[in-house]
Structure formats: C-alpha cells, structure tokens
Design a protein around this motif. Structure first.
Motif, PDB file in Angstrom:
ATOM      1  N   ASP A 113      38.291  49.753  14.871  1.00 61.47           N
ATOM      2  CA  ASP A 113      39.392  49.659  13.915  1.00 61.47           C
ATOM      3  C   ASP A 113      40.260  48.422  14.135  1.00 61.47           C
ATOM      4  O   ASP A 113      41.392  48.362  13.677  1.00 61.47           O
ATOM      5  CB  ASP A 113      40.272  50.909  14.014  1.00 61.47           C
ATOM      6  N   LYS A 114      39.735  47.413  14.830  1.00 66.30           N
ATOM      7  CA  LYS A 114      40.538  46.241  15.152  1.00 66.30           C
ATOM      8  C   LYS A 114      39.891  44.940  14.683  1.00 66.30           C
ATOM      9  O   LYS A 114      40.153  43.861  15.230  1.00 66.30           O
ATOM     10  CB  LYS A 114      40.818  46.186  16.656  1.00 66.30           C
ATOM     11  N   VAL A 167      44.853  42.139  15.871  1.00 64.59           N
ATOM     12  CA  VAL A 167      45.133  43.137  14.840  1.00 64.59           C
ATOM     13  C   VAL A 167      46.567  43.008  14.362  1.00 64.59           C
ATOM     14  O   VAL A 167      47.404  42.361  14.989  1.00 64.59           O
ATOM     15  CB  VAL A 167      44.898  44.568  15.381  1.00 64.59           C
ATOM     16  N   GLU A 168      46.823  43.624  13.219  1.00 65.89           N
ATOM     17  CA  GLU A 168      48.172  43.698  12.659  1.00 65.89           C
ATOM     18  C   GLU A 168      48.797  42.316  12.501  1.00 65.89           C
ATOM     19  O   GLU A 168      49.924  42.063  12.911  1.00 65.89           O
ATOM     20  CB  GLU A 168      49.064  44.586  13.532  1.00 65.89           C
ATOM     21  N   TYR A 195      43.820  42.653  21.706  1.00 68.64           N
ATOM     22  CA  TYR A 195      43.100  43.522  22.640  1.00 68.64           C
ATOM     23  C   TYR A 195      41.910  42.745  23.183  1.00 68.64           C
ATOM     24  O   TYR A 195      41.149  42.136  22.419  1.00 68.64           O
ATOM     25  CB  TYR A 195      42.611  44.795  21.945  1.00 68.64           C
TER      26      TYR A 195
END
Length: 282
Positions: free
Chosen positions: A90-91, A118-119, A125
């Motif tokens: 999900d990244k 991400v975001e 990460y």
C-alpha cells in the motif's frame, strides 16, 4: 549519471576474469547459499564490472548500460530475498538502492534496500535485511560511528545516525535531537528519535520522526512527519547562532522538548509507528 570527459578508448571490453565472475554468479548463485548470500555475491560482481569498465575507459553509453543492467539484476535478487508477504503493498512502487554502482558518485554509499515514499513525501519506508545491512556497515567501517556500532551488531547499526541517513535519503543527514522511548517484544530491536533531515547545521526544531526496527532478519527504517508540531524555543535563539558549536542548539531544543507536553505526544506517535511496522513483519 553525470557526463565524464574521457581519453580516447584504449579498451572497450570488460576483462575475461570479470565475465567469469558474472557467469559463476548467474549460473551457480542459487547454490551459493541463501537468497541473501546470493544477493551479496552478485553485488560484488556487479560493482566490479562497473569498476573495471571505467578503468578500461569503456564508452559512456556502454558504461551506462552495464550500470543499469547491474542495478536491475541486483533489484531482482533483492526482491527474491524478501519473498512473499514482507514488503508493503500500500506504499507505491519501491526504488532500489544503492542509487548507483559508480564508487565515486553520491548515492553509492546508501544502504542496499528498497525505499517507498508515501503520502506525497510525508513518509519514507526503507526495507532491507540484517545480513545486507551488516555488509553495508562493514564496507563503511572507516566511519567511526559505524565502526563502534558494529561491535553491537544489528541493534547498534540500525540505531546509528549514519545508518538512518543512508537508509531514508541519499542527499541529506538525519540529525538526532531527542531519543523517544519505544517498547517492543523480546527479539525485536528498535530505536526512535525526533530529528531533522538537513544538508547543513540544524537551524529549526525537529520536524521528523525517525525509527528503525529489526525483526527476524528484516530491517525497516522510517522517516515520517509527525502530527505533533514542535515549536522553536525562544530560549534557544542564541544557541542557534553559534555556528562553531551546532550541538548547542540541538541540545537546547532537546532540553526544552523534554520539559514540554509535546514530548509525550511525540513518544506516543513513535510507539504507534513502531507497533505498525512490527505488526506487519512476519
């Protein structure tokens, strides 16, 4: 890769010895040991291919091809190291590190692994393994911090600023203002701190949560923007201007932060991040 000015070509082929190394790794790598062992063996080969090609004054186009092919081969092998269910889904798509196999270029010293952003850049990460991280630290043992960290193995390495700087970014340094207390189960090593990613002496309060975790051979490093905003203490203004002693400012901010409600809020956020990372690892 920056353009290099070259002398007329003297040699355009890589030595037979290097190609023999390549053939050995590609044909027998699966017998060398674990996928982690295979990766580390292939890394030595691919780095040597590029090094000898440069020494042979190979053309710029051929150098680029060799370097890109080497990184693609290493990324393939690294993905095999992780196997199924380890990497996040999900990244977004990961970026393979090291950024380059050219020893003299920025990015060569980054930790081998896969980095996810991400975001809209609010969190990074990074995934690697104990063995690969240890091998990286051994190659960088001329760094005094890493040399000392190696004495403690992976728990010491992943808690170093040098590791964090080379895991979550390639163009800045992770500066530690304040360690944050985090708890983990037995057998899991972790560290969290509030800090900054900077290219010069820090001149603003910490705006990033950093954490590193090692669980069952997998290493994860994270740099994330916290919800808790740390204000710049007025009492640290003079320390900020002392360019000869940059630690004065970080120490001043650290002392002020420890005495503020923001400290417990940051610690809570750090614990939540650690728990989330650990829970997703096998």
């Amino acid at each position: 890769m920056p353009f290099r000015t070259r002398k007329p070509l003297v040699v355009t082929a890589i030595s037979a010895a290097v190609w023999a190394m390549v053939s050995l790794v590609l044909t027998t790598g699966s017998q060398a040991g674990t996928p982690e062992d295979d990766y580390l063996s292939a890394r030595k080969v691919q780095t040597e291919i590029v090094r000898q090609a440069e020494a042979a004054q190979t053309s710029e186009a051929e150098l680029t091809r060799l370097e890109q092919a080497g990184r693609q081969e290493l990324e393939r092998r690294l993905l095999a190291v992780f196997g199924h269910g380890v990497l996040p889904t999900d990244k977004g798509e990961p970026v393979f590190e090291p950024e380059t196999l050219y020893e003299e270029e920025i990015g060569f010293g980054s930790v081998d692994g896969l980095r996810f952003s991400v975001e809209e850049g609010q969190a990074t990460y990074f995934y690697s393994t104990d063995g690969i991280v240890k091998a990286w630290a051994e190659r960088r043992s001329d760094d005094s911090e890493l040399a000392q960290a190696l004495e403690s193995g992976i728990p010491g390495i992943i808690k170093s600023e040098t590791f964090m700087s080379n895991a979550v970014t390639t163009d800045a340094a992770a500066v530690d203002f304040l360690d944050l207390p985090v708890k983990t189960d037995a057998g899991v090593a972790a560290r969290a701190f509030a800090g900054l990613l900077v290219q010069d002496a820090p001149a603003m309060p910490p705006d990033t949560l950093f954490l590193a975790v090692s669980k069952r051979g997998i290493v994860v490093a994270v740099a994330a923007q916290p919800k808790t905003v740390v204000k710049d203490p007025e009492e640290c203004a003079a320390a900020k201007e002392d360019y000869d002693s940059p630690n004065k400012y970080t120490d001043c901010v650290s002392d002020a932060l420890k005495a503020s409600p923001q400290y417990s809020a940051l610690a809570k956020e750090a614990q939540g991040l650690v728990d989330a990372v650990v829970s997703r690892l096998p």
